[in-house]
Write a protein that holds these residues in place. Structure first.
Motif, PDB file in Angstrom:
ATOM      1  N   SER A 239      25.313 -16.674 -19.791  1.00 29.59           N
ATOM      2  CA  SER A 239      26.108 -16.150 -20.901  1.00 29.59           C
ATOM      3  C   SER A 239      25.212 -15.338 -21.831  1.00 29.59           C
ATOM      4  O   SER A 239      24.043 -15.685 -22.058  1.00 29.59           O
ATOM      5  N   ALA A 240      25.745 -14.269 -22.371  1.00 32.23           N
ATOM      6  CA  ALA A 240      24.978 -13.443 -23.315  1.00 32.23           C
ATOM      7  C   ALA A 240      24.771 -14.153 -24.646  1.00 32.23           C
ATOM      8  O   ALA A 240      23.973 -13.706 -25.476  1.00 32.23           O
ATOM      9  N   VAL A 241      25.486 -15.257 -24.855  1.00 37.74           N
ATOM     10  CA  VAL A 241      25.407 -16.006 -26.112  1.00 37.74           C
ATOM     11  C   VAL A 241      24.693 -17.332 -25.869  1.00 37.74           C
ATOM     12  O   VAL A 241      25.240 -18.232 -25.239  1.00 37.74           O
TER      13      VAL A 241
ATOM     14  N   SER B  97      21.186 -18.066 -30.936  1.00 37.03           N
ATOM     15  CA  SER B  97      21.669 -16.678 -30.829  1.00 37.03           C
ATOM     16  C   SER B  97      22.026 -16.133 -32.207  1.00 37.03           C
ATOM     17  O   SER B  97      22.869 -15.238 -32.339  1.00 37.03           O
TER      18      SER B  97
ATOM     19  N   SER C 102      23.005 -12.419 -33.169  1.00 34.56           N
ATOM     20  CA  SER C 102      23.307 -11.649 -31.961  1.00 34.56           C
ATOM     21  C   SER C 102      24.734 -11.103 -32.016  1.00 34.56           C
ATOM     22  O   SER C 102      25.685 -11.848 -32.284  1.00 34.56           O
TER      23      SER C 102
ATOM     24  N   ALA D 209      26.413 -10.390 -29.587  1.00 39.81           N
ATOM     25  CA  ALA D 209      27.153 -10.986 -28.468  1.00 39.81           C
ATOM     26  C   ALA D 209      27.983 -12.179 -28.912  1.00 39.81           C
ATOM     27  O   ALA D 209      28.913 -12.576 -28.204  1.00 39.81           O
TER      28      ALA D 209
ATOM     29  N   GLU E 125      31.075 -10.125 -29.222  1.00 36.77           N
ATOM     30  CA  GLU E 125      31.537  -9.296 -28.100  1.00 36.77           C
ATOM     31  C   GLU E 125      30.447  -9.147 -27.047  1.00 36.77           C
ATOM     32  O   GLU E 125      29.307  -8.822 -27.345  1.00 36.77           O
ATOM     33  N   ASP E 126      30.812  -9.407 -25.798  1.00 36.77           N
ATOM     34  CA  ASP E 126      29.975  -9.087 -24.652  1.00 36.77           C
ATOM     35  C   ASP E 126      30.895  -8.958 -23.443  1.00 36.77           C
ATOM     36  O   ASP E 126      31.445  -9.959 -22.963  1.00 36.77           O
TER      37      ASP E 126
ATOM     38  N   THR F  12      30.215 -11.230 -20.212  1.00 38.73           N
ATOM     39  CA  THR F  12      30.509 -12.656 -20.376  1.00 38.73           C
ATOM     40  C   THR F  12      32.010 -12.894 -20.501  1.00 38.73           C
ATOM     41  O   THR F  12      32.548 -13.864 -19.949  1.00 38.73           O
TER      42      THR F  12
ATOM     43  N   PRO G 153      31.364 -15.188 -26.353  1.00 36.01           N
ATOM     44  CA  PRO G 153      31.777 -14.180 -27.324  1.00 36.01           C
ATOM     45  C   PRO G 153      33.149 -14.555 -27.875  1.00 36.01           C
ATOM     46  O   PRO G 153      34.041 -14.955 -27.112  1.00 36.01           O
TER      47      PRO G 153
END
Length: 517
Positions: free
Chosen positions: A78-80, A87, A90, A92, A95-96, A99, A125
């Protein structure tokens, strides 16, 4: 009915992360296993990563206990990162695309679901709430166990030292954390831990520690060195570019241009999260009236908010136990119990300071019982000194739920001295369910368990704390009145019935009888 539960960490996490929310999730699923028409699936995210950077994917949980493997899933990469402060800052968190797509793919492949119940948004996100656009028939429920949508530190607690009442349009958030987290380094740490756990090495095993700790230390040193070099390089090149640009444009390098006011990323974050909640959630469940009030102040729609006091597996203790007489005679000693964490926001250090400054005659009537994981050497020395000032000290280095009855048997009065807007501490519910009266600060939801103003003091006010203790020890607080007005703890069966109503009804009314207030 099929329900997907989400939290940032597995409810059977081998490292026991997630605190009261993980315990609550365990209780929910254990109750469902007793017999229910709800088919429950669980998802987590933000903890597991590949060593090489790869796109997000979902999979059945490959580590931890084998229990419930068939319903436990996680998003890897996950981007988070989780928990939230990993994070912090961030974009993300809002929003990402990758993910979000992975989350939607999970819903498509493992669904259909009647309900998606978020016990947190950490690790994903926030724009996954837009799933309603794809599956409008799904009920979307968000429980507020903390303040993550409004605060990237989750607890509205500024610089680990004070309750945050005004984030100054997000300007304060940038200086909130005592130290900046290196997200690349943290992702690598998560990745190494994930690979070791997936290979069968438990986090508390000697082999895990031998492989994990040295690698992380080396990685941290390399990261610190590289970051220092990059900062120096940016400073040099940035200064050159600025001077060159000013000279080329004919500007005076000494002249300061007027500041331009623009929304901070943290202000945009809060606004977007509240907007997403208001636009897409069918119901927002606050775990206390206090929490609902905070959410309302930050813009969550009142018609979405419901107070839903969580259930506890110890609710039956309330029927099996009775209030004990408090030791309030002149020579009697009262055992004051603190359970939880040795953290400033939880009021632990305030409690030590307040007890250390008690006048000697009052101090010798107080015995302190602490059940919390061991702190550093200075903290333990301070705790020991406080114990010497009092009538005695009983210390437990943390606790399991199996150990609670023995610990509770030593406590006459529980204390919840929180300095932040603590939603509703699980440990407060557990003490209350065992007929242990609570002395609480005026922040958070713990005070709602008794609804007794005589047992509430102003958060952080030592004199107010002393006054309440003196009143209790002198018999000025009527404990019959206290228990007559106390809230009966919610059983898991009753709480699940309330949740089922939330899951199936689109026109809920608040009812004190059902615990939705």
């Amino acid at each position: 009915m099929r329900v997907l539960y989400y939290n940032w960490v597995d409810y059977l996490d081998a490292e026991n992360r997630g605190g009261g929310v993980s315990q609550y999730q365990r209780n929910i699923l254990q109750e469902l296993d007793q017999g229910s028409d709800i088919d429950a699936v669980f998802l987590s995210a933000g903890i597991s990563y590949d060593l090489r950077k790869r796109p997000p994917r979902w999979e059945q949980t490959r580590h931890g206990p084998r229990q419930d493997r068939g319903r436990r899933y996680e998003i890897v990469n996950s981007a988070v990162l989780s928990p939230a402060h990993f994070s912090f800052g961030s974009a993300a968190q809002c929003e990402d695309t990758a993910t979000e797509a992975c989350f939607y793919d999970f819903l498509e492949a493992t669904g259909p679901y009647d309900v998606v119940h978020f016990n947190n948004l950490e690790g994903l996100p926030a724009r996954v709430l837009k799933l309603k656009a794809r599956w409008p028939q799904m009920r979307l429920i968000l429980s507020l166990h903390n303040y993550y949508p409004f605060c990237p530190q989750v607890n509205l607690w500024f610089q680990e030292r004070e309750n945050c009442l005004d984030f100054k349009g997000g300007a304060k958030c940038g200086s909130c954390l005592p130290q900046a987290h290196n997200q690349k380094q943290l992702r690598l740490a998560h990745a190494l831990a994930y690979r070791l756990k997936a290979a069968g090495f438990e986090p508390n095993s000697r082999m895990f520690q031998l492989l994990y700790q040295p690698t992380i230390r080396v990685g941290r040193r390399l990261s610190i060195g590289l970051n220092a070099a990059r900062r120096s390089l940016r400073k040099i090149t940035g200064t050159r570019r600025q001077v060159s640009s000013e000279v080329a444009s004919g500007q005076n390098p000494q002249r300061q241009s007027a500041p331009v006011t623009v929304p901070t990323p943290f202000a945009k974050r809060r606004a977007e999260m509240v907007s997403l909640i208001n636009a897409h959630c069918d119901q927002v469940l606050a775990v206390s009236d206090f929490t609902a009030g905070v959410a309302r102040r930050y813009g969550v729609r009142s018609d979405l908010l419901q107070t839903s006091y969580i259930g506890t597996a110890l609710a039956d203790c309330y029927q099996r136990t009775t209030p004990r007489r408090l030791p309030i005679q002149e020579q009697e000693v009262l055992s004051l119990g603190y359970l939880g964490y040795m953290r400033r926001d939880k009021g632990f250090f305030f409690l030590l300071e307040a007890l250390k400054s008690l006048p000697s005659p009052l101090a010798k009537r107080i015995r302190l019982v602490v059940a919390a994981r061991r702190g550093d050497a200075d903290t333990m020395a301070e705790l020991s000194a406080v114990g010497q000032h009092l009538a005695g000290l009983e210390y437990h280095d943390g606790y399991t739920h199996d150990e609670l009855p023995a610990i509770f048997s030593q406590i006459d009065l529980g204390v919840v001295p929180v300095l932040w807007n603590d939603n509703l501490p699980q440990v407060a519910i557990e003490m209350h369910a065992n007929h242990i009266p609570l002395l609480t600060s005026d922040l958070g939801g713990a005070q709602e368990l008794s609804n007794c103003r005589d047992m509430v003091f102003a958060a952080g006010d030592i004199q107010a704390f002393h006054d309440r203790l003196q009143a209790i020890l002198s018999g000025a607080v009527n404990m019959e009145t206290y228990w007559a007005g106390a809230r009966v703890p919610n059983s898991m069966a009753n709480h699940l019935a309330q949740l089922t109503e939330v899951y199936t009804s689109s026109d809920l009314t608040r009812s004190a009888e059902t615990g939705l207030g």
